[in-house]
Motif scaffolding. Structure first.
Motif, PDB file in Angstrom:
ATOM      1  N   VAL A   1       3.083   4.208  -0.720  1.00  0.00           N
ATOM      2  CA  VAL A   1       3.447   4.574   0.595  1.00  0.00           C
ATOM      3  C   VAL A   1       2.721   4.002   1.464  1.00  0.00           C
ATOM      4  CG1 VAL A   1       4.700   6.713  -0.289  1.00  0.00           C
ATOM      5  CG2 VAL A   1       2.428   6.728   0.264  1.00  0.00           C
ATOM      6  N   VAL A   2       2.638   4.104   2.890  1.00  0.00           N
ATOM      7  CA  VAL A   2       1.783   3.686   3.934  1.00  0.00           C
ATOM      8  C   VAL A   2       1.129   4.903   4.312  1.00  0.00           C
ATOM      9  CG1 VAL A   2       1.499   2.805   6.368  1.00  0.00           C
ATOM     10  CG2 VAL A   2       3.245   1.780   4.798  1.00  0.00           C
ATOM     11  N   LYS A   3      -0.141   5.108   3.737  1.00  0.00           N
ATOM     12  CA  LYS A   3      -0.425   6.543   3.690  1.00  0.00           C
ATOM     13  C   LYS A   3      -1.187   6.561   5.125  1.00  0.00           C
ATOM     14  CE  LYS A   3      -4.590   8.828   1.839  1.00  0.00           C
ATOM     15  NZ  LYS A   3      -5.802   8.711   0.940  1.00  0.00           N
TER      16      LYS A   3
ATOM     17  N   ARG B   1       4.551   4.669   9.694  1.00  0.00           N
ATOM     18  CA  ARG B   1       3.874   5.548   9.119  1.00  0.00           C
ATOM     19  C   ARG B   1       4.277   6.648   8.321  1.00  0.00           C
ATOM     20  NH1 ARG B   1       1.557   7.156  13.619  1.00  0.00           N
ATOM     21  NH2 ARG B   1      -0.131   5.683  13.550  1.00  0.00           N
ATOM     22  N   GLY B   2       3.794   6.725   6.888  1.00  0.00           N
ATOM     23  CA  GLY B   2       4.377   7.631   5.877  1.00  0.00           C
ATOM     24  C   GLY B   2       5.312   7.018   5.142  1.00  0.00           C
ATOM     25  N   MET B   3       5.700   5.991   5.301  1.00  0.00           N
ATOM     26  CA  MET B   3       7.294   5.596   4.642  1.00  0.00           C
ATOM     27  C   MET B   3       6.723   4.747   3.236  1.00  0.00           C
ATOM     28  SD  MET B   3       9.541   3.345   6.930  1.00  0.00           S
ATOM     29  CE  MET B   3      10.177   4.468   8.196  1.00  0.00           C
TER      30      MET B   3
ATOM     31  N   LEU C   1       0.782  -8.023   7.266  1.00  0.00           N
ATOM     32  CA  LEU C   1      -0.339  -7.025   6.883  1.00  0.00           C
ATOM     33  C   LEU C   1       0.009  -6.234   5.599  1.00  0.00           C
ATOM     34  CD1 LEU C   1      -3.217  -6.367   7.714  1.00  0.00           C
ATOM     35  CD2 LEU C   1      -2.149  -4.700   9.186  1.00  0.00           C
ATOM     36  N   LEU C   2       1.275  -5.711   5.809  1.00  0.00           N
ATOM     37  CA  LEU C   2       1.571  -4.762   4.751  1.00  0.00           C
ATOM     38  C   LEU C   2       1.831  -5.601   3.249  1.00  0.00           C
ATOM     39  CD1 LEU C   2       2.656  -2.005   3.959  1.00  0.00           C
ATOM     40  CD2 LEU C   2       4.983  -2.593   4.750  1.00  0.00           C
TER      41      LEU C   2
END
Length: 114
Positions: free
Chosen positions: A73-75, A25-27, A50-51
């Protein structure tokens, strides 16, 4: 412009999947992919897939712009409980123990860092 990808009814407990979701998360996307591809938990494989799907969705939405140039980023990433399959396991003296086979839904949102 953000892009969304969803994984539905993956057959593992939501608590186990949340452990990995908290890690990424957030990365930044490239760093998150590198971590997920080398993580020992078996849930890391579908989460990495999935990413990649979310990155592809973002590229389609933004006319083929490169994800590396946009500093994605992974928001947001969250894990919800999915359907629960109820099974019976034989127990002593004619009883039966209920076994709950849990599943989960993962929603992942990527966005460019501004």
């Amino acid at each position: 412009m953000e892009a969304v990808a969803k994984l539905r009814n993956y057959p593992t407990g939501p608590r186990k999947m949340r452990l990995l979701a908290d890690v990424v998360r957030g990365m930044e996307v490239e760093k998150a992919l590198a971590i997920l591809e080398h993580h020992p938990q078996h849930n890391a494989t579908p989460l990495a897939k999935l990413l990649k799907s979310a990155i592809s969705n973002w590229q389609n939405k933004n006319e083929g712009k490169s994800a590396a140039d946009a500093n994605l980023v992974v928001k947001t990433i969250f894990v919800d409980g999915g359907r629960v399959l109820k099974r019976m396991r034989p127990a002593p003296q004619g009883r039966g123990y209920r076994v709950r086979k849990r599943s989960n839904h993962v929603t992942l949102i990527v966005d460019s860092k501004n």
